[in-house]
Scaffold this active site. Structure first.
Site, PDB file in Angstrom:
ATOM      1  N   LYS A   1       0.832  -1.198   0.000  1.00 37.71           N
ATOM      2  CA  LYS A   1       0.000   0.000   0.000  1.00 37.71           C
ATOM      3  C   LYS A   1       0.872   1.255   0.000  1.00 37.71           C
ATOM      4  CE  LYS A   1      -3.790  -1.997   2.770  1.00 37.71           C
ATOM      5  NZ  LYS A   1      -4.910  -1.834   1.819  1.00 37.71           N
TER       6      LYS A   1
ATOM      7  N   ASP B   1      -8.072  -3.267  10.390  1.00 42.21           N
ATOM      8  CA  ASP B   1      -8.512  -4.327   9.486  1.00 42.21           C
ATOM      9  C   ASP B   1      -8.919  -5.610  10.216  1.00 42.21           C
ATOM     10  OD1 ASP B   1      -9.179  -4.648   6.856  1.00 42.21           O
ATOM     11  OD2 ASP B   1      -7.220  -5.397   6.211  1.00 42.21           O
TER      12      ASP B   1
ATOM     13  N   ASP C   1      -3.175  -7.721  -1.813  1.00 35.76           N
ATOM     14  CA  ASP C   1      -3.904  -6.775  -0.969  1.00 35.76           C
ATOM     15  C   ASP C   1      -5.394  -7.083  -0.922  1.00 35.76           C
ATOM     16  OD1 ASP C   1      -4.096  -4.652   0.786  1.00 35.76           O
ATOM     17  OD2 ASP C   1      -4.284  -3.140  -0.792  1.00 35.76           O
TER      18      ASP C   1
ATOM     19  N   ARG D   1     -10.668 -11.639   2.047  1.00 39.85           N
ATOM     20  CA  ARG D   1     -11.531 -12.697   1.496  1.00 39.85           C
ATOM     21  C   ARG D   1     -10.852 -14.054   1.552  1.00 39.85           C
ATOM     22  NH1 ARG D   1     -11.763  -9.610  -4.105  1.00 39.85           N
ATOM     23  NH2 ARG D   1     -11.763  -7.965  -2.554  1.00 39.85           N
TER      24      ARG D   1
END
Length: 331
Positions: A87, A98, A160, A164
């Site tokens: 990032k 997160d 990134d 999921r």
């Protein structure tokens, strides 16, 4: 990690809570290839934490045929650098948030277990998928292929898009026949102990999954994706009762799964077209890892926006889950 320690404290402080922790390389050995793949480069090992609680049994009730449970499955990325898809400095700040999905579900589980009741359900499971998405020599590379607990293979095209991945392992485990309900071999061969844990009727996953969620439903309202109209309606109502507002997005897996097409694996982990319902597509990725034998409902809550305000965590999701379960005062 601190999040694993928090789960241990919940188990130690609330009567009736059972805890199991799988950490480090044991994850890979037991088939949790995605949690291991995301977290293996970090100094703190990745972990799968499972907590269980059930209502007190009514004397003379030995039947579990009509009993049912809810499984809460949380994304617990304790810090997200983006991995090798690093990032930018502006985008990395705040990535300690997160793990807000797992944090909210752990708190909701603790409240419900302490109350000893959760509506029509007889047991409550909480599955925390914990990893730090770090950068280093051991980090998962783009073009690597991971194998989820579901057995499906995933070509990495964006390190990134890691949330999921860990949730794929989590929902696959939660919906595996005899998994959370307790296969005999997992309880020392005690068939009675295994039968006392009811099967999962609803899987609720919660996560700070996509920035696109904030485009879809805004910074104060979470997005829902669900395969059951009644469960979706209950979640909307729970949001209105609790103040943790949530609204549904389209669920069209036959269209959205095409975004993940791979020629070398069952799927890629990130979409081809970022302009095509990103949040719905990300949810569909998770949905594809539910066990094929699972017959219950699935509810996905993407709370990337409402989980944070003024650079601090809001606690979003705790009240939503308690209202969804019917825990007092929402009963």
């Amino acid at each position: 990690t601190r999040l694993v320690d928090e789960a241990r404290q919940v188990a130690a402080s609330i009567p009736g809570v059972e805890l199991a922790v799988t950490e480090g390389a044991a994850l890979e050995a037991q088939g949790f290839g995605c949690i291991w793949g995301v977290g293996k480069a970090a100094e703190s090992p990745p972990a799968l934490v499972v907590l269980k609680h059930r209502k007190e049994r009514v004397e003379g009730d030995d039947s579990s045929s009509k009993k049912k449970a809810v499984a809460l499955v949380g994304k617990g990325i304790t810090y997200d650098t983006g991995g090798l898809a690093l990032k930018p400095k502006e985008g990395m700040c705040g990535m300690k948030h997160d793990c807000d999905g797992s944090a909210a579900l752990l708190a909701a589980f603790a409240c419900a277990a302490a109350a000893g009741t959760y509506g029509e359900y007889d047991a409550l499971y909480c599955v925390l998928c914990i990893a730090e998405n770090a950068i280093g020599p051991k980090a998962t590379r783009h073009d690597d292929i991971l194998t989820s607990f579901s057995g499906r293979t995933i070509e990495i095209n964006n390190s990134d898009a890691e949330g999921r991945l860990v949730l794929a392992d989590g929902v696959a485990y939660a919906t595996r026949p005899g998994g959370l309900a307790g296969a005999e071999e997992e309880v020392g061969g005690d068939a009675a102990a295994a039968a006392s844990w009811p099967p999962v009727a609803v899987v609720l996953d919660m996560c700070t999954l996509t920035g696109a969620q904030m485009i879809s439903t805004g910074k104060r309202i979470a997005s829902l994706v669900c395969d059951d109209d009644a469960v979706e309606a209950r979640a909307i109502r729970a949001g209105m009762l609790s103040g943790d507002l949530a609204r549904p997005l389209p669920f069209v897996p036959e269209w959205h799964k095409q975004e993940f097409k791979s020629v070398v694996a069952d799927m890629k982990n990130s979409v081809k077209d970022r302009g095509n319902a990103q949040s719905s597509c990300a949810a569909t990725f998770i949905y594809q890892h539910l066990d094929s034998a699972y017959e219950g409902a699935w509810l996905h809550v993407d709370m990337a926006g409402p989980s944070v305000a003024a650079e601090r965590a809001t606690g979003y999701g705790v009240a939503l889950v308690l209202a969804f379960l019917g825990v007092p005062p929402f009963s």
